[in-house]
Design a protein around this motif. Sequence first.
Motif, PDB file in Angstrom:
ATOM      1  N   ILE A 268       0.840  -1.202   0.000  1.00 42.25           N
ATOM      2  CA  ILE A 268       0.000   0.000   0.000  1.00 42.25           C
ATOM      3  C   ILE A 268       0.874   1.249   0.000  1.00 42.25           C
ATOM      4  CG2 ILE A 268      -1.654   1.337   1.373  1.00 42.25           C
ATOM      5  CD1 ILE A 268      -2.879  -1.288   2.264  1.00 42.25           C
ATOM      6  N   ILE A 269       2.042   1.180   0.628  1.00 45.17           N
ATOM      7  CA  ILE A 269       2.937   2.337   0.745  1.00 45.17           C
ATOM      8  C   ILE A 269       3.704   2.579  -0.542  1.00 45.17           C
ATOM      9  CG2 ILE A 269       4.878   3.354   2.007  1.00 45.17           C
ATOM     10  CD1 ILE A 269       2.228   3.153   3.571  1.00 45.17           C
ATOM     11  N   ASN A 270       4.261   1.517  -1.131  1.00 44.63           N
ATOM     12  CA  ASN A 270       5.190   1.742  -2.247  1.00 44.63           C
ATOM     13  C   ASN A 270       4.548   1.759  -3.630  1.00 44.63           C
ATOM     14  OD1 ASN A 270       4.938  -0.931  -3.294  1.00 44.63           O
ATOM     15  ND2 ASN A 270       6.649  -1.684  -2.086  1.00 44.63           N
ATOM     16  N   GLU A 271       3.249   1.484  -3.725  1.00 44.22           N
ATOM     17  CA  GLU A 271       2.598   1.421  -5.042  1.00 44.22           C
ATOM     18  C   GLU A 271       2.853   2.635  -5.938  1.00 44.22           C
ATOM     19  OE1 GLU A 271      -1.257  -1.574  -4.684  1.00 44.22           O
ATOM     20  OE2 GLU A 271      -1.539   0.595  -4.732  1.00 44.22           O
ATOM     21  N   PRO A 272       2.873   3.863  -5.391  1.00 49.04           N
ATOM     22  CA  PRO A 272       3.106   5.006  -6.281  1.00 49.04           C
ATOM     23  C   PRO A 272       4.520   5.052  -6.876  1.00 49.04           C
ATOM     24  CG  PRO A 272       2.043   5.709  -4.240  1.00 49.04           C
ATOM     25  CD  PRO A 272       2.508   4.295  -4.029  1.00 49.04           C
ATOM     26  N   LEU A 273       5.440   4.254  -6.355  1.00 46.11           N
ATOM     27  CA  LEU A 273       6.839   4.357  -6.758  1.00 46.11           C
ATOM     28  C   LEU A 273       7.356   3.176  -7.576  1.00 46.11           C
ATOM     29  CD1 LEU A 273       8.383   5.597  -3.377  1.00 46.11           C
ATOM     30  CD2 LEU A 273       7.805   6.997  -5.372  1.00 46.11           C
ATOM     31  N   ILE A 274       6.822   1.991  -7.341  1.00 46.62           N
ATOM     32  CA  ILE A 274       7.468   0.799  -7.893  1.00 46.62           C
ATOM     33  C   ILE A 274       7.126   0.572  -9.364  1.00 46.62           C
ATOM     34  CG2 ILE A 274       7.463  -0.308  -5.637  1.00 46.62           C
ATOM     35  CD1 ILE A 274       5.245  -2.174  -6.746  1.00 46.62           C
ATOM     36  N   ASN A 275       8.051   0.007 -10.063  1.00 45.72           N
ATOM     37  CA  ASN A 275       7.853  -0.497 -11.421  1.00 45.72           C
ATOM     38  C   ASN A 275       9.133  -1.211 -11.851  1.00 45.72           C
ATOM     39  OD1 ASN A 275       9.503   1.777 -11.768  1.00 45.72           O
ATOM     40  ND2 ASN A 275       7.835   3.006 -12.580  1.00 45.72           N
TER      41      ASN A 275
END
Length: 352
Positions: A268-275
């Motif tokens: 929930i925390i890292n979703e905006p950053l990971i890829n």
Amino acid sequence: MTTFIKNSVYNLPSELYPQVETVLDKDSIIEERLEAFEDIIDSEVGDTTLVRARSIERESGIRQLFLKFEGNNPTGTQKDRIAFAQCHDALRRGYDALSVATCGNYGVSVSLAAKLAGLKCFVHIPEHYHTKRVTEMEELGANIIRTPGDYEKAVEISNDAAKVNDWYDANPGGANTPIQLKAYADIAYEIYDELRDAPKIVAVPVSNGTVLAGVYKGFSSLYRRGKTSRIPIMVAGSSYKKNPIVHSFLKNKDNYEDLQPENIKETIINEPLINWHSFDGDLALQAIRNTNGWAENISDKSMIDYARILSEKEGLKVLPASTAGLIAIIKHHQKASLENDRFVAILTGKNS
């Protein structure tokens, strides 16, 4: 339309109601509709707050630390800058619908901009993602399409849908890159307006790398025109071992390299950053290298902790993932003390 404006959580000032009416009136000539939409953008998007973080200065020992708070944008993030720019481009080019993939924030931004531009909006979201902002997108009239696989797969599906249906493709990369970089360059111009020169460092949370590359582009333009005495050192922070820009830098790669998709696990925390693939990764890595900058892996716990500290001590409600750039400055200072100067970290507002 007026009912939408009055009942929406995104409250527009009443003096903009005529402009929205003009944009939505498809019998009006396109020049009038575009001019009205530009008035909305000028009034509502950008010119976000730059505040000095004195409490964090005292705790970290860093002097003149400024926070560029993008939470002042209509939906609480810097994504509004590119969403409104893309919808303006779609309107100008005669599209009546657009397609986009998102992990959350960008979808809300595009949904709002499309609503105000009178465009249909199709938002593709990976089916296993946890974003809590789907309800906002739906309230803004967006059509939500859950897709199998990861974010990169959602972008691919969204790209294909745009081609097949003749929708405007509002996804990152490709033909959209110049529009998005120009929109994010405005962040640099706003920082310059406040400080009257470039800061020593600008730190950015990175995912696709577009924000960092756009800010770098803005400061490069200011420097070429003789407005600033320097181009800032560009610093990137992202989720621990889950971003290819940071990974490529730390591995001393000459060129950007993708990660292995199977190694990327979202929270929930890292979703905006990971890829595993950053669409503007080459541009972001080049900006870091060109300015002798650096990149850091940041843990979920650190991002949560700093979001709490910013709330308690600076009065800013921020998305935890957006603290990654700020933490990258502080971590560097703890290892090798930074000389006194002016430093800026870009932050995003917290929306549930």
